[in-house]
Design a protein around this motif. Structure first.
Motif, PDB file in Angstrom:
ATOM      1  N   HIS A  80      63.104  19.922  68.368  1.00  0.00           N
ATOM      2  CA  HIS A  80      62.059  19.989  69.395  1.00  0.00           C
ATOM      3  C   HIS A  80      61.908  21.411  69.942  1.00  0.00           C
ATOM      4  O   HIS A  80      60.862  21.762  70.459  1.00  0.00           O
ATOM      5  N   TYR A 105      55.581  17.665  67.421  1.00  0.00           N
ATOM      6  CA  TYR A 105      57.016  17.832  67.143  1.00  0.00           C
ATOM      7  C   TYR A 105      57.333  19.216  66.593  1.00  0.00           C
ATOM      8  O   TYR A 105      58.302  19.839  66.997  1.00  0.00           O
ATOM      9  N   HIS A 143      58.441  10.308  66.486  1.00  0.00           N
ATOM     10  CA  HIS A 143      59.576  10.258  65.549  1.00  0.00           C
ATOM     11  C   HIS A 143      59.312   9.229  64.445  1.00  0.00           C
ATOM     12  O   HIS A 143      60.062   8.267  64.285  1.00  0.00           O
ATOM     13  N   GLU A 207      67.048   9.570  74.207  1.00  0.00           N
ATOM     14  CA  GLU A 207      65.871  10.333  73.778  1.00  0.00           C
ATOM     15  C   GLU A 207      65.140   9.416  72.804  1.00  0.00           C
ATOM     16  O   GLU A 207      65.777   8.620  72.112  1.00  0.00           O
ATOM     17  N   VAL A 209      64.092   9.266  69.860  1.00  0.00           N
ATOM     18  CA  VAL A 209      64.173   9.297  68.395  1.00  0.00           C
ATOM     19  C   VAL A 209      64.372   7.920  67.734  1.00  0.00           C
ATOM     20  O   VAL A 209      63.763   7.655  66.710  1.00  0.00           O
ATOM     21  N   GLU A 232      63.975  14.682  75.986  1.00  0.00           N
ATOM     22  CA  GLU A 232      63.197  15.120  74.824  1.00  0.00           C
ATOM     23  C   GLU A 232      62.588  16.501  75.052  1.00  0.00           C
ATOM     24  O   GLU A 232      62.574  17.354  74.173  1.00  0.00           O
ATOM     25  N   ASN A 260      71.222  10.205  70.956  1.00  0.00           N
ATOM     26  CA  ASN A 260      70.733  11.270  70.068  1.00  0.00           C
ATOM     27  C   ASN A 260      71.668  12.475  70.150  1.00  0.00           C
ATOM     28  O   ASN A 260      71.685  13.184  71.147  1.00  0.00           O
ATOM     29  N   GLU A 287      68.199  13.726  64.799  1.00  0.00           N
ATOM     30  CA  GLU A 287      66.809  14.027  64.448  1.00  0.00           C
ATOM     31  C   GLU A 287      66.691  14.350  62.957  1.00  0.00           C
ATOM     32  O   GLU A 287      65.726  13.973  62.312  1.00  0.00           O
TER      33      GLU A 287
HETATM   34 ZN   LIG Z   1      63.354  13.794  69.352  1.00  0.00          ZN
END
Ligand SMILES: [Zn+2]
Length: 312
Positions: A80, A105, A143, A207, A209, A232, A260, A287
């Motif tokens: 990110h 993203y 995501h 987060e 994801v 995030e 995450n 991620e």
């Molecule tokens: Zn993320």
């Protein structure tokens, strides 16, 4: 999503180190084209992916016909907040196929394409390909690589993109995409199994994801949106939001925390500590691809870890 670097000087240092590591991984990816690298690289399609998730999928579908460079591939780095460099720009300038996530993203890809001199790469945008849009009144969860139907669409799109660059091998790419999509089916079956065993059960995240995965598995995300969005974005969480997030664990309101590992900080650590203290299982997700794992193996491990956490 939007990231303010000025507020996170520490992250810049981390990213610079990660860039060095990322570069060495990139050249590794290149050598995947085969032992006769020179011969292969002259005919292989140069592909640039914003992260090694898409790089790995491109390698599966391109199978020996592609030379893939993944811009972000360090598992300790938060994509990110990635800042691109001249080496990335150079790789992009030579790419015939570019795979980006989109949805805010990895905007650095578009910025570099605009500023660069590569006039005609085939640009594949995973969010656009997915057809996913923001639910009413909510933000888009970008995501999409945790969303297997979206990844199946992407596989076909990558096969089509590679076929444009290398028409002689179009049927190989189509065949490889089909084989790849077949490997997504067991993952969707696992999600359905979790749903039938645990539908409606509550989980927390740090987060967003894993949200496509938890939603497809029938789970309810109880985390205050203000918490996961701040994490995030790399922003601070207000004390009140932090308190209500921590209360999910002390009050045993959730069955698992999906954590995450790539967007961590003091506040996510507090949340993790609260979960552990309350005896609530913590499922680690990332991620980008962990070292040594391909996309399918990685996602299989993610879904299995979620299932076993909920079965506890
Ligand atoms: Zn993320």
């Amino acid at each position: 999503m939007r990231t303010s670097w000025s507020r996170h000087p520490a992250l810049i240092a981390v990213a610079s180190l990660a860039v060095l590591t990322g570069c060495s991984s990139s050249s590794d990816s290149g050598s995947d084209s085969g032992t006769s690298q020179d011969a292969a690289s002259s005919s292989a399609v140069p592909v640039v992916a914003s992260t090694n998730v898409y790089g790995d999928i491109a390698k599966e579908i391109g199978a020996g016909r592609v030379k893939v460079t993944s811009i972000v591939s360090d598992p300790s780095q938060d994509p990110h907040s990635y800042e691109a460099n001249t080496r990335n720009q150079l790789a992009l300038s030579k790419a015939k196929v570019v795979i980006e996530n989109g949805g805010g993203y990895d905007d650095f890809v578009d910025r570099m394409l605009k500023g660069g001199n590569n006039a005609s790469p085939e640009v594949i945008n995973a969010v656009k390909t997915s057809g996913r849009t923001a639910p009413e009144g909510e933000e888009l969860n970008e995501h999409v690589w945790y969303d297997f139907p979206s990844v199946a669409k992407l596989a076909d799109r990558i096969a089509a993109g590679l076929a444009k660059a290398d028409p002689d091998h179009a049927s190989t790419f189509t065949k490889n995409a089909k084989a790849f999509k077949a490997k997504l089916k067991p993952l969707e079956a696992k999600e359905r199994q979790i749903k039938s065993d645990h539908e409606g059960e509550a989980v927390a995240i740090t987060e967003p994801v894993p949200l496509y995965l938890t939603e497809a598995s029938g789970l309810e995300n109880k985390t205050p949106e203000a918490f996961s969005e701040a994490i995030e974005e790399g922003d601070d969480v207000s004390p009140k939001t932090l308190q209500s997030t921590l209360a999910l664990f002390s009050g045993k309101k959730v069955k698992a925390l999906v954590y995450n590992e790539q967007t961590t900080g003091p506040q996510t650590k507090k949340v993790e500590g609260a979960a552990k203290k309350a005896g609530i299982p913590v499922v680690s997700v990332t991620e980008t691809l962990p070292e040594g794992k391909g996309y399918i193996a990685w996602m299989t491990a993610n879904v299995d870890a979620l299932a076993s956490a909920l079965d506890q």
